[in-house]
Design a protein around this motif. Sequence first.
Motif, PDB file in Angstrom:
ATOM      1  N   GLY A  48       8.030 -78.977  45.392  1.00 17.40           N
ATOM      2  CA  GLY A  48       7.711 -79.175  43.975  1.00 17.40           C
ATOM      3  C   GLY A  48       6.251 -78.906  43.687  1.00 17.40           C
ATOM      4  O   GLY A  48       5.911 -78.223  42.713  1.00 17.40           O
ATOM      5  N   SER A 106       5.317 -75.227  44.154  1.00 13.26           N
ATOM      6  CA  SER A 106       5.897 -74.303  43.188  1.00 13.26           C
ATOM      7  C   SER A 106       5.005 -74.255  41.949  1.00 13.26           C
ATOM      8  O   SER A 106       4.221 -75.157  41.685  1.00 13.26           O
ATOM      9  N   ALA A 107       5.136 -73.195  41.199  1.00 10.02           N
ATOM     10  CA  ALA A 107       4.311 -73.040  40.000  1.00 10.02           C
ATOM     11  C   ALA A 107       4.988 -73.653  38.776  1.00 10.02           C
ATOM     12  O   ALA A 107       4.487 -73.549  37.678  1.00 10.02           O
ATOM     13  N   TYR A 108       6.152 -74.285  38.991  1.00 15.20           N
ATOM     14  CA  TYR A 108       6.899 -74.797  37.846  1.00 15.20           C
ATOM     15  C   TYR A 108       6.247 -76.039  37.267  1.00 15.20           C
ATOM     16  O   TYR A 108       5.716 -76.870  37.980  1.00 15.20           O
ATOM     17  N   VAL A 109       6.316 -76.140  35.940  1.00 17.30           N
ATOM     18  CA  VAL A 109       5.955 -77.385  35.271  1.00 17.30           C
ATOM     19  C   VAL A 109       7.040 -77.678  34.259  1.00 17.30           C
ATOM     20  O   VAL A 109       7.707 -76.769  33.781  1.00 17.30           O
ATOM     21  N   PHE A 110       7.200 -78.959  33.947  1.00 14.67           N
ATOM     22  CA  PHE A 110       8.157 -79.322  32.914  1.00 14.67           C
ATOM     23  C   PHE A 110       7.562 -78.995  31.558  1.00 14.67           C
ATOM     24  O   PHE A 110       6.351 -79.123  31.374  1.00 14.67           O
ATOM     25  N   SER A 151       6.183 -79.434  27.946  1.00 13.78           N
ATOM     26  CA  SER A 151       5.492 -80.608  27.400  1.00 13.78           C
ATOM     27  C   SER A 151       6.434 -81.348  26.462  1.00 13.78           C
ATOM     28  O   SER A 151       7.225 -80.749  25.749  1.00 13.78           O
TER      29      SER A 151
END
Lengths: 246, 128
Positions: free
Chosen positions: B17, B20-24, B26
Amino acid sequence: MESVKKKLYATSSVTVLCILLGLMIGVQYNTVRLQKQSTDSASLQRVSELTTKLSTLQAENDALQEKLETQSQQMKEFESALMADDSSFEALTEENERLKMVAGMTAVQGRGISVTINDSSASADGSANPEAFLVHAEDILSIINELNVAGAEAIAINGQRLISQSAVRCAGSVVNVNDVKLAAPFVITAIGDPDLLEAALLFPGGVVDTLRPWGIEILIKKLDMLEIPSYSQPREFREATSSNKG
Amino acid sequence: MVLPIPLLGLLAGIFLGVSSAYVFPSGYSAYVAVAILACTDSVLGGIKSSLHGQFHLGIFLSGFLGNGLLAMVLVYFGDKLNIQLSLAAIVVFGSRFFQNFAEIRRFILNQREKKDKIHSEEQTENGC
């Protein structure tokens, strides 16, 4: 056998959920970190943005002021050139000069007084309403009114020439004159008979008498020679047209 | 129940997590936060019940999904009504962390000493 199967179920499902949980925690960590970064940099960015904007506007303002000066200089040159060309323009130029004085579009000099008013230094007590110890736009207006009554021919506040369309207005902690923000101390200069002007302010029950009890500092100086600058902003008439058909 | 395997899974998940470059997106932060709480609660509950030999996949999964959904619904309505209903989820899940953790701890410690008091007292308790 059943128990081993059950344990396998338990371990595998808990492990899958653990991986999911770990992924969520990791991505959430990234999200929160990014949010913090962006809010920090956003406020900083805003400040620098505004600072840049301010300095750009100031530079623009200076450039425009300079342009105005050079153009009015040019206008003067044209006028003098015309005058040299034809002596019949002389009368017109004179009239023009007089009208400019009336309109406040030219700097004037002569005898007069300067009135310096400053906020009261007694305001630190905090006992009474602190507002009463400050110089307000209304105070300046009443002084100007008295000066006009006494025949002042030209008035300026901190170098801002008052003309027929000038407004003196309270704007928070400062006073707007001709849309220029001025702060205390205010120096009001007026051309006229110095004795008359001073008397207009000092008569018993007059402006000075009402302001002095609050500790507002008022200093009146009679001057033999003072200069009042011209109105510096362009004047535009959008609605009004001359109705003098002659 | 072999504890190190889920733990390894958790660490691997965190590593994946974070790297990784993922973000939720906003605005979903609050939902993910309670989802993490619900998930943690399920994991601890699952470990506890499997230690007690009472693990049921149905209960485990329905608890995970149900608790997670309920917590998110609480956050949603709390957001709409300006009540911090997520606090309810945080308090309940938080207190259950400690309870489940205490039972797991006692179980593991008592396994060596073979006097599992909590086990016999709270046999009826379920994981989720």
